[in-house]
Design an enzyme around this catalytic site. Structure first.
Site, PDB file in Angstrom:
ATOM      1  N   GLU A 160     -40.321  25.193 -38.140  1.00 57.06           N
ATOM      2  CA  GLU A 160     -39.991  24.414 -37.015  1.00 57.06           C
ATOM      3  C   GLU A 160     -39.067  25.399 -35.931  1.00 57.06           C
ATOM      4  OE1 GLU A 160     -40.423  20.271 -38.661  1.00 57.06           O
ATOM      5  OE2 GLU A 160     -38.664  21.156 -39.032  1.00 57.06           O
ATOM      6  N   GLU A 180     -43.862  19.458 -46.555  1.00 60.41           N
ATOM      7  CA  GLU A 180     -43.237  18.081 -46.492  1.00 60.41           C
ATOM      8  C   GLU A 180     -44.097  16.985 -46.756  1.00 60.41           C
ATOM      9  OE1 GLU A 180     -40.556  20.525 -43.572  1.00 60.41           O
ATOM     10  OE2 GLU A 180     -42.393  20.527 -44.003  1.00 60.41           O
TER      11      GLU A 180
END
Length: 290
Positions: A160, A180
């Site tokens: 990210e 995730e």
């Protein structure tokens, strides 16, 4: 995630090409997902006196920022706040024009959120500092570009961070993935950024199914500007940063401001906003003498 998010299991096993395979099982905790990340930073270095985890140097208007938290360059809240202070200083220093952000070592760019800190009780919604997680990703008023030099695996929050940079140069062994959803949580920034950067079906596979992208795939899909041998990564990142630093700073700032303000607008509205006089960086550039 659901109520079992922090007790769902994951085990990473190394496979021959050096990537990582994620297998969800029950019985372990979320903190077991990235074993190396659990050893990162002070939490994993109880036997050693902790040293600085963020190193900086300046080279002809380029700020180089190195994240150094063995073994996986994972980021806890304190490290994120320190990165935020560094990038706020970069934003506010007129002598600095571009930043290069990289990780120490050659295995991990960053494993993202420090799972060791999470296991020790650090809250997911902890204070990550003015710039958000990673220091620059949500930093208010940042109108200077960041080049990420991805020197290894960019996992979860590490990926990210790379998404938030204006430029990315990657070593040829770099890997990008978001594990995730296999752990019962979501990559919140990735859910917002990645669909704007990749074709929908590719973004969906990365987000929903944890697809791993190697450096060449990331370059092909436009997530990476250039892939180079690991030994050439620093030189390539600095060459790119140097080219940007040699451009007129007010023009670079104006381009960033215009892009951010108009990217989501239809073409006609974008030109109208450009000519409205409301874009301060653009107006400063037009009014400058150089």
């Amino acid at each position: 995630g659901d109520d079992t998010a922090m007790t769902r299991t994951a085990e990473l096993e190394e496979i021959p090409d050096g990537a990582w395979a994620l297998r969800g099982e029950r019985g372990l905790t979320y903190a077991d997902a990235l074993p190396d990340a659990n050893q990162a930073g002070q939490a994993g270095q109880a036997d050693d006196a902790p040293g600085p985890v963020v190193h900086t140097r300046v080279d002809e208007g380029v700020l180089v920022v190195v994240l150094d938290r063995p073994k996986a360059n994972a980021i806890d809240a304190a490290t994120s706040r320190e990165l935020g202070r560094v990038f706020a200083g970069f934003r506010d220093d007129p002598s600095l024009r571009v930043a290069v952000f990289t990780g120490a070592g050659d295995r991990f760019f960053s494993a993202g959120w420090d799972l060791g800190a999470a296991a020790a009780g650090e809250d997911f919604e902890a204070d990550y500092g003015e710039g958000g997680f990673g220091g620059f990703c949500e930093l208010p008023g940042r109108h200077k570009p960041v080049v990420c030099a991805v020197n290894g695996m960019a996992v979860g929050g590490g990926f990210e961070i790379a998404m938030a940079a204006e430029f990315v140069v990657a070593a040829d062994h770099a890997r990008f993935f978001l594990p995730e959803t296999g752990l019962g949580i979501i990559p919140d920034a990735g859910v917002i950024r990645l669909p704007r950067m990749l074709p929908p079906v590719v973004a969906n596979e990365v987000l929903y199914g944890g697809r791993r992208l190697d450096a060449s795939e990331a370059e092909r899909w436009g997530l990476v500007n250039k892939v180079v041998p690991a030994a050439d990564l620093e030189e390539a990142a600095m060459e790119l940063a140097g080219r940007i630093a040699s451009a007129a700073p007010l023009a670079v700032e104006a381009v960033m401001a215009i892009d951010r303000a108009t990217r989501h607008l239809p073409l006609g509205e974008a030109f109208g906003h450009l000519r409205s006089g409301d874009l301060e960086a653009y107006e400063r550039m037009l009014g400058s003498e150089d």
